[in-house]
Write an enzyme that holds these catalytic residues in place. Structure first.
Site, mmCIF file in Angstrom:
data_model
loop_
_atom_site.group_PDB
_atom_site.id
_atom_site.type_symbol
_atom_site.label_atom_id
_atom_site.label_comp_id
_atom_site.label_asym_id
_atom_site.label_seq_id
_atom_site.Cartn_x
_atom_site.Cartn_y
_atom_site.Cartn_z
ATOM 1 N N ALA A 12 26.974 56.146 16.806
ATOM 2 C CA ALA A 12 25.928 55.797 15.838
ATOM 3 C C ALA A 12 25.570 56.981 14.947
ATOM 4 C CB ALA A 12 24.700 55.318 16.592
ATOM 5 N N ASP A 45 21.898 60.425 28.684
ATOM 6 C CA ASP A 45 22.098 60.496 30.127
ATOM 7 C C ASP A 45 23.320 61.324 30.471
ATOM 8 O OD1 ASP A 45 20.336 58.149 31.483
ATOM 9 O OD2 ASP A 45 20.930 57.637 29.451
ATOM 10 N N THR A 68 31.089 61.043 13.595
ATOM 11 C CA THR A 68 32.510 60.806 13.881
ATOM 12 C C THR A 68 33.125 62.116 14.350
ATOM 13 O OG1 THR A 68 32.588 59.117 12.170
ATOM 14 C CG2 THR A 68 34.693 60.042 12.834
ATOM 15 N N VAL A 69 34.067 62.003 15.289
ATOM 16 C CA VAL A 69 34.771 63.191 15.789
ATOM 17 C C VAL A 69 36.252 63.053 15.495
ATOM 18 C CG1 VAL A 69 35.316 64.617 17.814
ATOM 19 C CG2 VAL A 69 33.080 63.491 17.660
ATOM 20 N N VAL A 106 39.110 60.649 16.675
ATOM 21 C CA VAL A 106 39.239 60.398 18.118
ATOM 22 C C VAL A 106 38.001 59.708 18.700
ATOM 23 C CG1 VAL A 106 40.909 62.236 18.593
ATOM 24 C CG2 VAL A 106 38.459 62.775 18.650
ATOM 25 N N GLY A 107 36.926 59.644 17.926
ATOM 26 C CA GLY A 107 35.728 58.984 18.445
ATOM 27 C C GLY A 107 34.709 58.763 17.351
ATOM 28 N N THR A 108 33.880 57.756 17.557
ATOM 29 C CA THR A 108 32.811 57.511 16.592
ATOM 30 C C THR A 108 31.615 56.930 17.328
ATOM 31 O OG1 THR A 108 32.251 56.433 14.506
ATOM 32 C CG2 THR A 108 33.675 55.194 15.985
ATOM 33 N N LYS A 149 33.210 67.542 14.552
ATOM 34 C CA LYS A 149 32.254 66.436 14.494
ATOM 35 C C LYS A 149 31.527 66.474 13.151
ATOM 36 C CE LYS A 149 28.693 64.676 17.591
ATOM 37 N NZ LYS A 149 28.080 65.011 18.881
#
Length: 385
Positions: A35, A175, A38-39, A31-33, A54
């Site tokens: 630097a 942030d 990866t998730v 679902v996400g990557t 993760k």
């Protein structure tokens, strides 16, 4: 010959990377990557809940990576608040310290983040109130542990802006921004990612989005940060929710400061005298005087109680900004307020995070943290399917 899989685990390739996970976690989907890792979403077959797993990218490739991985694990273990991402489980398929190369963090699956949500819909006043209330509750908890979301990364890099000889903060800083606020379908919010710095997300316009939510004292590196750097970010995010566009959309550092000062006015003499850097003092003195704007004229159709929250957050002087705990008590949030849920954290011990230790020692500490973790059984409120 390929390595044997640990009993009770199975191996699956995710985006050309081999994942080894306990059999209880099924239906892995990326679902996400970023630097640093990866998730994947997965279903915990024991509880039927959807989780996020993760996998850090080569966490022990250097002392810096190892220190960062250890710190993220410890921070996640420490966090126990409904508006802050915490840890359900942590595991490794490596059976001994000498074979220890990878580990995986299991967290609540939230579904989306505020950045994506704002692109999809214009948020109602009630949703904005509820989301900002949850951000502040989460920040009150994080701040009470002695952690600043903004400066939780391990290293700071600076580059000098040659044109004005000012030092701008730059690089691996994390942030508080819409993409770091995870939201589920019940509009429940969790603050994410105060352990891992990621690459700055760049819009198609080429702008660095993270800059838009960054407090002026951080952009200019002009004084020690306090926890109110996060309050500035909340003010920027709240303003964006109210007007459906970023409030300070700077194209570079100097332009960002110019945009901010159009609203806040240029620094007062009293504030300028607090600046630690002579370069920053010189820069502030060189500015053409701009008066502070009345925010009610900037947000003419907005609930005055919301505007008074922004007035207390978007102040140039960090010492004058409202704290998370003070903001929670403002009338704008009274409808949602449950003071008994506005809890404080146990103090977080930074000493081991900040130590300089060889790679092998970071690895050993991380392995010990994994072995001593007691998995959390998620309740239905904790997850979002």
């Amino acid at each position: 010959m390929s390595k044997r899989v640990r009993p009770g685990y199975y191996r699956q390739d995710v985006n050309k990377t081999s994942w080894e996970v306990p059999e209880r976690y099924r239906e892995l989907r990326q679902v996400g990557t970023g630097a640093y890792g990866t998730v994947c979403s997965a279903v915990d077959s024991r509880t039927g809940t959807k989780v996020a797993i993760k996998k850090l990218y080569r966490p022990f490739q250097s002392e810096l990576f190892a220190k960062r991985a250890y710190r993220e694990l410890r921070l996640l273990k420490h966090m126990k608040h409904e508006n802050v991402i915490g840890l359900f489980d942590v595991f490794t398929a490596d059976l001994s310290l000498d074979r220890f190369h990878d580990f995986y963090l299991v967290m609540p699956f939230m579904g989306t983040d505020l950045g994506k949500l704002m692109k999809l819909q214009r948020l109602s006043e009630e949703k904005i109130q509820y989301l900002v209330y949850q951000m502040l509750k989460g920040l009150k908890y994080i701040h009470s542990a002695g952690i600043i979301h903004r400066v939780s990364s391990l290293l700071y890099f600076h580059h000098v802006c040659v044109s004005s000889q000012l030092v701008f903060s730059h690089g691996n800083l994390q942030d508080l921004k819409p993409g770091n606020l995870a939201i589920n379908q019940d509009c429940e919010l969790k603050i994410l990612d105060f352990g891992l710095a990621r690459q700055a997300d760049i819009e198609m316009t080429g702008y660095v989005v993270t800059r838009w939510y960054r407090a002026p004292e951080v952009i200019l590196s002009w004084m020690h940060y306090t926890q109110t750097v996060d309050i500035w970010s909340v003010g920027c995010i709240m303003a964006e929710m109210l007007q459906a566009k970023p409030i300070f959309k700077g194209s570079d550092h100097l332009n960002q400061l110019t945009e901010i000062m159009k609203l806040t006015g240029t620094p007062t003499q009293e504030f300028a005298s607090k600046l630690e850097s002579d370069d920053a003092k010189g820069y502030v003195k060189s500015l053409q005087k701009v008066e502070k704007k009345d925010l009610q004229t900037v947000f003419p159709t907005t609930n005055p109680q919301a505007v008074s929250v922004l007035e207390r957050m978007l102040l140039l002087d960090p010492e004058s900004r409202v704290t998370a705990a003070e903001a929670l008590a403002m009338p704008y949030f009274s409808e949602f307020r449950e003071p008994e849920e506005e809890t404080a954290a146990q103090p977080y011990d930074h000493s081991s995070d900040n130590a300089d230790q060889p790679l092998d020692l970071w690895k050993r500490h991380t392995f010990t943290e994994i072995l001593t973790f007691k998995p959390v059984v998620p309740d239905s409120k904790e997850t979002a399917l």
